[in-house]
Design an enzyme around this catalytic site. Sequence first.
Site, PDB file in Angstrom:
ATOM      1  N   LYS A 121       0.790  -1.187   0.022  1.00 13.41           N
ATOM      2  CA  LYS A 121      -0.004  -0.013  -0.170  1.00 13.41           C
ATOM      3  C   LYS A 121       0.606   1.324  -0.065  1.00 13.41           C
ATOM      4  CE  LYS A 121      -3.312  -2.661  -0.369  1.00 13.41           C
ATOM      5  NZ  LYS A 121      -3.856  -2.476  -1.730  1.00 13.41           N
ATOM      6  N   GLN A 139      -6.620  13.150 -12.766  1.00 17.52           N
ATOM      7  CA  GLN A 139      -6.718  11.823 -12.155  1.00 17.52           C
ATOM      8  C   GLN A 139      -6.557  11.596 -10.689  1.00 17.52           C
ATOM      9  OE1 GLN A 139      -7.597   9.995 -14.631  1.00 17.52           O
ATOM     10  NE2 GLN A 139      -7.134  11.375 -16.317  1.00 17.52           N
ATOM     11  N   HIS A 147      -8.610   6.785  -0.926  1.00 14.32           N
ATOM     12  CA  HIS A 147      -8.338   5.390  -1.025  1.00 14.32           C
ATOM     13  C   HIS A 147      -6.672   5.149  -1.004  1.00 14.32           C
ATOM     14  CE1 HIS A 147      -8.676   1.146  -2.334  1.00 14.32           C
ATOM     15  NE2 HIS A 147      -7.356   1.396  -3.098  1.00 14.32           N
ATOM     16  N   THR A 205     -14.176  -1.555 -13.040  1.00 17.41           N
ATOM     17  CA  THR A 205     -14.884  -0.753 -12.165  1.00 17.41           C
ATOM     18  C   THR A 205     -15.991  -1.601 -11.666  1.00 17.41           C
ATOM     19  OG1 THR A 205     -14.451   1.285 -13.258  1.00 17.41           O
ATOM     20  CG2 THR A 205     -16.300   1.182 -11.551  1.00 17.41           C
TER      21      THR A 205
END
Length: 278
Positions: A121, A139, A147, A205
Amino acid sequence: MAGFILNAQKMWDEVLINADPRVEDWFMMSSFVPSLVICVLYVIIVLLGPSLMANRKPLDIKNVLLVYNLGMVALSTYIFMEFLLSGWATGYSLHCQPVDYSNSKAAMRMASACWWFYISKFIELFDTIFFIMRKKFRQVSFLHVFHHGIMPFSWWFGVKFVPGGFGTFHALLNSFIHLMMYTYYGLAALGPQYQKYLWWKKYMTKMQLTQFILCLIHASQLLYMDCNYPTLFAYWIALYAGIFLVLFANFYHQSYISHKSKPQSNGAVQNGVKEKSN
């Protein structure tokens, strides 16, 4: 003020009594401070990056992106397989699955998989940095930053206290989604000639939405089931999945339903963000 700090330290020491001693000496695991500092620095870079790049040309880092995405595919595949082989394909239950805190080979392998997921992460924060370096500021959305910014810090607690068991189900799903996502993203970075291989943009998605739905259903079991697993972590997973289900559903609606009459560019999907190929 001093009294408040002492009381906070006392409370934290009491919390640490429940920490997993097996991971105490692992890299970045002795304290949550390094994880918090990195996440804060990440947010600062996101806030300052566009200004720093405002009068500069976008950087051509195509080769860097190719190597990065290939490396992330390999790492995500490794983590996914480790989650499977250390538990989810070798006897883990989809219902109540306590953490095995023993030093058995399987238990240590699962704890190691959790640690690698946590480390991954931090590596994924480069997604945003690369966007900024290429001046792809659109973006760097709230969804993208939220997130990326919250996952490393929150997963420190997962590895520190519950490296295995029930709560790793969402990490199993997420590692699979990411190996697919970075494969897609790497193909998009190769250039327009590879657009014919990117027909599954929309489905990335959908896969992400499915992931959050499954996580919600799975985590909700502990609301009515007695299980030797800390319910606090199940609540956190459910809350996290619920928030991102809403955010990703909104992105899906904006991209594929409300704007479906507009031409869609062929590009990669990065945590709910479409990236035009170079």
